[in-house]
Design a protein around this motif. Structure first.
Motif, PDB file in Angstrom:
ATOM      1  N   ASP A  48       0.811  -1.225   0.000  1.00  0.00           N
ATOM      2  CA  ASP A  48       0.000   0.000   0.000  1.00  0.00           C
ATOM      3  C   ASP A  48       0.837   1.264   0.000  1.00  0.00           C
ATOM      4  N   PHE A  49       2.029   1.216   0.608  1.00  0.00           N
ATOM      5  CA  PHE A  49       2.897   2.400   0.649  1.00  0.00           C
ATOM      6  C   PHE A  49       4.342   1.962   0.475  1.00  0.00           C
ATOM      7  N   VAL A  50       5.069   2.645  -0.395  1.00  0.00           N
ATOM      8  CA  VAL A  50       6.503   2.424  -0.548  1.00  0.00           C
ATOM      9  C   VAL A  50       7.206   3.726  -0.178  1.00  0.00           C
ATOM     10  N   LEU A  51       8.151   3.648   0.738  1.00  0.00           N
ATOM     11  CA  LEU A  51       8.859   4.853   1.192  1.00  0.00           C
ATOM     12  C   LEU A  51      10.334   4.695   0.831  1.00  0.00           C
ATOM     13  N   ILE A  52      10.846   5.608   0.029  1.00  0.00           N
ATOM     14  CA  ILE A  52      12.237   5.480  -0.430  1.00  0.00           C
ATOM     15  C   ILE A  52      12.992   6.788  -0.157  1.00  0.00           C
ATOM     16  N   PRO A  53      14.329   6.727  -0.137  1.00  0.00           N
ATOM     17  CA  PRO A  53      15.114   7.928   0.198  1.00  0.00           C
ATOM     18  C   PRO A  53      14.902   9.069  -0.803  1.00  0.00           C
ATOM     19  N   GLU A  54      14.577   8.729  -2.047  1.00  0.00           N
ATOM     20  CA  GLU A  54      14.496   9.753  -3.088  1.00  0.00           C
ATOM     21  C   GLU A  54      13.212  10.569  -3.015  1.00  0.00           C
ATOM     22  N   VAL A  55      12.214  10.092  -2.265  1.00  0.00           N
ATOM     23  CA  VAL A  55      10.919  10.784  -2.249  1.00  0.00           C
ATOM     24  C   VAL A  55      10.611  11.223  -0.812  1.00  0.00           C
ATOM     25  N   HIS A  56      10.520  12.532  -0.642  1.00  0.00           N
ATOM     26  CA  HIS A  56      10.276  13.107   0.680  1.00  0.00           C
ATOM     27  C   HIS A  56       8.853  12.751   1.141  1.00  0.00           C
ATOM     28  N   PHE A  57       8.687  12.459   2.424  1.00  0.00           N
ATOM     29  CA  PHE A  57       7.337  12.293   2.973  1.00  0.00           C
ATOM     30  C   PHE A  57       7.321  12.797   4.406  1.00  0.00           C
ATOM     31  N   GLU A  58       6.151  13.201   4.840  1.00  0.00           N
ATOM     32  CA  GLU A  58       5.958  13.590   6.242  1.00  0.00           C
ATOM     33  C   GLU A  58       4.989  12.612   6.870  1.00  0.00           C
ATOM     34  N   LEU A  59       4.997  12.561   8.198  1.00  0.00           N
ATOM     35  CA  LEU A  59       4.101  11.635   8.899  1.00  0.00           C
ATOM     36  C   LEU A  59       2.791  12.299   9.292  1.00  0.00           C
ATOM     37  N   ASP A  60       2.900  13.549   9.763  1.00  0.00           N
ATOM     38  CA  ASP A  60       1.749  14.171  10.424  1.00  0.00           C
ATOM     39  C   ASP A  60       0.948  15.054   9.473  1.00  0.00           C
TER      40      ASP A  60
END
Ligand code: ATP
Ligand code: MG
Length: 440
Positions: free
Chosen positions: A273-285
């Motif tokens: 459902d979610f892929v988190l990689i170093p190249e793509v910024h994401f926030e949690l909140d």
């Protein structure tokens, strides 16, 4: 492998018929409610030819020297001594490469001897006392059935002068260096020192990176095996997630700076459902953060699988400036961090979640190479031996557009290949997971 048919197709033979003009906007323009950050119009054309040798082709285009056997060689095989060293972290296929080099050197060229230096660059520094192994085909024959490296490995900077002294003392003519970016930088330093001393010794690198992040190459050995193993972990996470109320399967995979394994593992399983990689910024909140999207996904489907590459989301954690023995920065551990934050988020909302965290990292990197990588490693080794026997040096072997090529070490060591969030691979990941293109 060159599979080109004898006849080159005419341009008209490659035209694809279409049913008519496209007048409707594709829904892919918007993903998760925002404009997609990549082009959705695939209009480039892929060149038919990858070689420049035939008449009439533009040889001013950038191109690589093709790998393979040469009619004339530089080193006289019965008088040639070869060394092999493996450095840095483990990667599937190291033993296959060692085996391949030893076999080619002995069976095809008949070199005098092949030494295996123990425990990385330490083995080239005599005061460590790691006696080199004399490698015969019989001593490496079964190596490819096992993961790891039969020579051992190490991190930590060694004195270049001392290493070249050892090559001189042992009369090593060719050194094959198998390792990642740090190792190859070391190999380039060794080649420079050899040149400075006016010696005739070849240094040939075989790039090792489980993350597939070597620039100017389309594939690194061990990558396919590694992501095969990663897919098993993702499947387990899916089983765990779907078997519990609001189940969340969280898998941390390799990928310090490049998220290729995470992307491919997610694409192979198709239940992430979610892929988190170093190249793509994401926030949690916040409304647009991962946690809120996760909550929505759980409401909709009752379970979710998250794959996170080890280098993702480093800005979210307090990290120190600590480095390992080779000077690589120590990263914060994103897996347990995410686990705690997800649990805390749902606790404050008094919502039950059942999160199972899986960290298969050492299993992924220490498994034996799969059949594809067996073949690939054997061919890399073969081409490395051909290059070195022809007196090529300060270079590495790799594959580009399906052909084996020679690349100068300096070209490759200053930078890494990364997942480009504007290109097709990341686009496929977003399509397959349905995750928002932007999470902040
Ligand atoms: P990994 O993919 O596991 O990081 P790596 O080859 O990059 O593999 P490192 O531990 O960074 O692993 O480096 C391997 C070896 O290369 C170490 O002995 C390290 O000290 C040496 N090395 C790294 N950079 C240099 C350099 N610039 N000059 C000489 N030696 C170097
Ligand atoms: Mg490295």
């Amino acid at each position: 492998m060159n599979l080109l048919p004898a006849m080159t197709p005419a341009p008209s033979d490659t035209t694809i018929p279409t049913l008519g003009p496209c007048l409707i906007h594709s829904p892919l323009h918007r993903i998760g409610g925002v404009d997609a950050p990549f082009k959705v119009d695939a209009v480039d054309r892929i060149l038919y030819h990858s070689h420049l040798l035939e008449e009439g082709r533009d040889v001013s285009s950038p191109s690589y020297e093709e790998a393979g056997p040469r009619e004339m060689v530089y080193f006289d095989p019965p008088k040639t001594t070869v060394g092999i060293v493996t450095c840095g972290g483990l990667c599937p296929g190291l033993n296959d490469i060692i085996r391949g080099i030893v076999h080619r050197c002995h069976h095809q060229y008949g070199v005098a001897r092949v030494y295996g230096f123990r425990y990385g660059y330490e083995g080239l520094v005599q005061r460590f006392g790691h006696t080199p192994l004399l490698l015969k085909p019989s001593s490496v024959d079964q190596g490819h059935h096992f993961g790891g490296t039969m020579l051992g490995s190490s991190r930590g900077k060694q004195d270049i002068g001392e290493m070249v002294d050892t090559l001189e003392d042992m009369k090593v003519d060719i050194l094959f260096v198998i390792g990642g970016d740090g190792t190859l930088r070391g190999a380039a330093e060794i080649a420079k020192e050899i040149e400075r001393r006016g010696l005739k010794k070849a240094i040939v690198g075989i790039p090792k990176t489980i993350d597939n992040d070597i620039r100017y190459l389309d594939k690194s050995f061990g990558f396919e095996t590694a992501f095969d193993a990663a897919v098993q972990a993702v499947k387990c996470a899916y089983v765990e997630a779907t078997g519990a109320v609001n189940g969340v399967g969280l898998v941390k995979l390799m990928g310090r700076d490049s998220g290729f394994i995470a992307c491919y593992a997610a694409l192979a399983g198709s239940n992430v459902d979610f892929v988190l990689i170093p190249e793509v910024h994401f926030e949690l909140d916040g409304e647009g953060g991962l946690l809120e999207f996760l909550r929505q996904r759980l409401m909709k489907r009752g379970s979710a699988v998250i794959v996170v590459a080890e280098g993702a989301g480093q800005h979210l954690m307090q990290t120190s400036d600590e480095t390992d023995a080779s000077g690589n920065k120590r990263y914060g551990d994103i897996g347990p961090f995410l686990k705690d934050r997800i649990n805390a988020f749902f606790k404050t909302r008094k919502t039950e979640v059942n999160l199972k965290y899986i960290d298969p990292s050492y299993i992924v990197r220490s498994v034996p190479a799969n059949a594809q990588d067996n073949v690939y490693c054997s061919r890399l080794a073969q081409n490395a031996v051909h290059a070195a026997m022809a007196g090529k040096t300060n270079m590495l072997v790799g594959r580009w557009h399906g052909s084996f090529v020679h690349l100068p070490l300096d070209l490759v060591i200053n930078g890494r290949r990364k997942v480009d969030p504007t290109q097709e691979l990341w686009h496929s990941v977003l399509e397959c997971t349905g995750q928002p293109a932007v999470m902040k």
